[in-house]
Design a protein around this motif. Sequence first.
Motif: not given
Length: 445
Positions: A47-48, A58-60, A65-69, A176-177
């Motif tokens: 999980m880092d 915040w890395t996750l 967030a990037r995956k959602v975009t 992130g979502q």
Amino acid sequence: MATGDDPNPMEEFLRQFGIQPGPDGTFDLNQLMGPLQQAFQQFSAQMDAAGDGDGLNWTLVKDVARKVTAASGPDPSPSATQAATIRDAVGLADLWLDDHLTMGRIDTAASAWSRAEWVEQTIATWQQLAGSVSSSLAGAVGGLMERPDPELASMAAMMEPMMRTAAAGMLAAHVGQGIGRLSTDVLSTSDLGFPLTQRPVVALLPTNVNAFADGLDIPLADVRLYLALRETARQRLFAQVSWLGPQMLALIEHYARDLKLDQAAFEEAIEAQMQGGLTAERIEEFGNQLAGKLFQPVVTPEQAEILGRLETLVALVEGWVDDVVTQASAAFLPRGAALLEIVRRRRASASTSDAALKTLLNLELRPRRIRDAANLWAAVRTQRGVAGRDEVWSHPDMVPTGADLDDPLGFAESGHVAAPPDDLDAMLAQLLDEERGKGGGSAEG
């Protein structure tokens, strides 16, 4: 201990690491120590996790967030032509605005951002605003670990670090979502009405601007220029009025500090993870599934007061932008009035941004009095001139209140009498002092 068709979640969780109960159905703690420690080390590495697991990873957050975009459709980096077009639009906007407000130009070059770049550029502010939910997270984990199966209660101390790590990952995916969904809807840097970057910068998102302009029967160039005017005026305001951005962010942060996790939904997700395999991928999946459901819907009286103040400030900012841009574009942009109404309808309707803020911070930010605020600023400009209108922003005690929006002509003539500071004012002042002590986290003045 659960039997039959009702397996105990803790037992199922232990079994996935090869830890089995003895013949009498109980666990030998001495034999558990090694496997549990090894499992926790492996899971923490996967999980880092940040710090001791109490805070958000915040890395996750950014990764989700990037995956959602990416899942929302093509998100190409703006081309050199698009970037040049936006710089030209902002340059023209600056020229038109110079005679209609007293706030000077900002010294940051205008930019064109993809949705992913908006996430990257605003993530530090979201960290400031949403980071305080970790206190709710710690409380929820503590509550969960206080009520294990009696036969497994002795393992609670060993399990708690792993549960904290798992819960932090789930909440990070949830946050992130929300940020990712916002990136699919915003048109510019501070389209939400409050500053989101460390330094004032005018940036438009061509992908979102094109989607917004589609079907409007207005040339894309006019739409782009109108949005550039709005964002340029907004960023000039945030840059010049040093107290405004920090106060808006302090209100949001204070609101977020009182968020409470929905304990039932949280426990259900944790138990489902324990039964199905505790992995980084499953934690992210559960965080996404809980979008919009993780926080209790209750808003405390204090939160309601904070939200009222924040909505008034956002209404005043957007109403001021309405007045400034209407004056600046009147002689040059024939469709300016139509675009103003389109923007107002967009703000008034339930949008992706509204849902995303609800997911992210349980924040229903619907400033309903923007039109009233625009009328007030127009009245002040008529009574005192452009300089007199903009001078109102020079100190928070001079800024209109919700009550002043009911009497714009009275405010234009005499302003308002500032109310004595209350407890919330004192707490906000303390928050602002803390932020100044940390040396960052708000728009620069």
